[in-house]
Design a protein around this motif. Structure first.
Motif, PDB file in Angstrom:
ATOM      1  N   LYS A  44       0.836  -1.186   0.000  1.00 54.70           N
ATOM      2  CA  LYS A  44       0.000   0.000   0.000  1.00 54.70           C
ATOM      3  C   LYS A  44       0.880   1.249   0.000  1.00 54.70           C
ATOM      4  N   LEU A  77      -6.666   6.483  -8.820  1.00 60.12           N
ATOM      5  CA  LEU A  77      -7.974   5.956  -9.213  1.00 60.12           C
ATOM      6  C   LEU A  77      -8.209   6.124 -10.709  1.00 60.12           C
ATOM      7  N   PRO A  90      -9.431  -0.082  -8.045  1.00 58.70           N
ATOM      8  CA  PRO A  90      -9.751   0.524  -6.750  1.00 58.70           C
ATOM      9  C   PRO A  90     -10.884   1.531  -6.901  1.00 58.70           C
ATOM     10  N   LYS A  91     -11.818   1.503  -5.981  1.00 57.28           N
ATOM     11  CA  LYS A  91     -12.955   2.430  -6.010  1.00 57.28           C
ATOM     12  C   LYS A  91     -12.731   3.634  -5.103  1.00 57.28           C
ATOM     13  N   SER A  92     -11.816   3.478  -4.144  1.00 60.69           N
ATOM     14  CA  SER A  92     -11.550   4.546  -3.190  1.00 60.69           C
ATOM     15  C   SER A  92     -10.071   4.543  -2.855  1.00 60.69           C
ATOM     16  N   ILE A  93      -9.514   5.721  -2.600  1.00 58.79           N
ATOM     17  CA  ILE A  93      -8.106   5.799  -2.234  1.00 58.79           C
ATOM     18  C   ILE A  93      -7.855   5.082  -0.917  1.00 58.79           C
ATOM     19  N   ASP A  94      -8.890   4.938  -0.090  1.00 55.83           N
ATOM     20  CA  ASP A  94      -8.730   4.257   1.197  1.00 55.83           C
ATOM     21  C   ASP A  94      -8.339   2.790   1.031  1.00 55.83           C
ATOM     22  N   GLU A  95      -8.636   2.202  -0.125  1.00 50.75           N
ATOM     23  CA  GLU A  95      -8.240   0.824  -0.384  1.00 50.75           C
ATOM     24  C   GLU A  95      -6.730   0.690  -0.568  1.00 50.75           C
ATOM     25  N   LYS A 131      -4.312   8.287   6.325  1.00 46.73           N
ATOM     26  CA  LYS A 131      -5.738   8.365   6.615  1.00 46.73           C
ATOM     27  C   LYS A 131      -6.131   9.816   6.897  1.00 46.73           C
ATOM     28  N   LYS A 180      -6.118  14.062   1.836  1.00 47.76           N
ATOM     29  CA  LYS A 180      -6.846  14.081   0.566  1.00 47.76           C
ATOM     30  C   LYS A 180      -6.024  13.341  -0.489  1.00 47.76           C
ATOM     31  N   ASP A 203      -6.530  10.864  -4.449  1.00 46.98           N
ATOM     32  CA  ASP A 203      -7.380  10.255  -5.475  1.00 46.98           C
ATOM     33  C   ASP A 203      -6.571   9.311  -6.355  1.00 46.98           C
TER      34      ASP A 203
END
Length: 319
Positions: free
Chosen positions: A100, A286, A302-307, A314, A317, A319
């Motif tokens: 990650k 993304l 990936p659908k979200s940067i959090d993945e 965390k 900001k 993308d």
């Protein structure tokens, strides 16, 4: 000599870090690629920030030619932290490498450059013409396929023209006519334009602000050594601030690292070029992931940067 005030400005966290040394492996290998996209990481290396905070750990720093080689090293557990672009990272993420993003490093534009007077756009590339770039799944290749999809109707239309070549060798190959175009990054693109090269594609026109370089490690490694991960993140944050706020001092460190082979003035010109930017927020992962999934380079997207991010990012900001 690097002044005490500079060390204090960059890494005020070291004092507390030295008193709370966490458990780390006996050896940590950190890999990166050629160019000034990695300047904030190189400042951390040159000032030996990690070595001072974790004196019981042996640090090895490796310069490799592309993100694919770094990904292979991570998979083989020969590299613990790697610096690369979104293409190689997303391919590894898709295939289960388990890594990650710890932090972004750089958002510099990267340019496709030619010296061939007959090439005005990618429509002018003929069979047999060579386009040099660092890897076939790197961000340069992703941008080129995006342009080929738009202008040629086929994202892989130029794949047979691609030649994998490290940035420094690609620079020399373009200048000597061994390749017809080179998709490269700062400072190599600046040197090519200074020697008569013409820009055909700018990455910023395709994906906008893009993290051309970021730091990655596996979630397993981060969870096992969270204090090291946080210390490395903090060191990059501070080095990034130094570059953005005091480019003269950042340039001095980088020139010192090269034993003066590249002057402080030259480094400052590169660091402050409008095509160069440094920051920690992951950008365009993304967008790249969606396109790579669309053309079959990824099985999932990936659908979200959090993945994709580790705990220090965390709330940042991206993308």
């Amino acid at each position: 000599m690097i002044g005490l005030a500079l060390l204090t400005f960059v890494f005020v966290a070291c004092a507390s870090g030295n008193q709370t040394v966490s458990q780390t492996p006996e050896k940590i290998t950190i890999a990166y690629q050629p160019g000034i996209n990695y300047a904030n990481l190189l400042i951390v290396k040159q000032l030996q920030i990690l070595e001072k905070q974790f004196p019981k750990t042996q640090f090895e720093w490796k310069e490799l030619s592309n993100g694919a080689a770094i990904r292979d090293g991570i998979i083989a557990n020969q590299i613990q932290v790697g610096a690369s672009g979104p293409g190689a990272f997303l391919v590894g993420w898709d295939k289960g490498v388990g890594w990650k993003i710890l932090t972004s490093l750089n958002y510099s534009e990267f340019w496709l450059i030619t010296k061939n007077p007959n090439i005005k756009s990618i429509k002018d590339f003929k069979p047999g013409m060579k386009i040099g770039l660092p890897s076939l799944d790197g961000v340069q290749a992703i941008v080129l396929r995006k342009v080929a999809q738009k202008d040629l109707g086929n994202p892989t239309a130029l794949d047979q023209n691609l030649q994998v070549i490290a940035h420094p060798l690609g620079l020399q190959s373009l200048l000597t006519g061994q390749i017809d175009a080179h998709f490269t990054t700062p400072p190599f693109e600046f040197q090519e334009v200074e020697r008569g090269g013409r820009v055909i594609i700018k990455s910023s026109d395709i994906f906008g602000k893009t993290s051309i370089a970021s730091l990655f490690t596996t979630e397993k490694f981060y969870n096992q050594y969270p204090e090291f991960g946080k210390a490395l993140y903090t060191a990059i944050v501070d080095a990034t601030k130094l570059i953005n706020q005091k480019p003269d001092e950042a340039a001095k460190i980088l020139s010192h690292m090269d034993n003066g082979k590249i002057s402080q003035d030259q480094y400052k010109k590169w660091l402050t070029n409008k095509a160069v930017a440094y920051g920690i927020e992951p950008r365009s992962f993304l967008k790249c992931g969606a396109f790579m999934h669309e053309i079959g380079m990824l099985n999932k997207q990936p659908k979200s940067i959090d993945e994709l991010i580790l705990p220090p990012l965390k709330g940042v900001k991206g993308d």
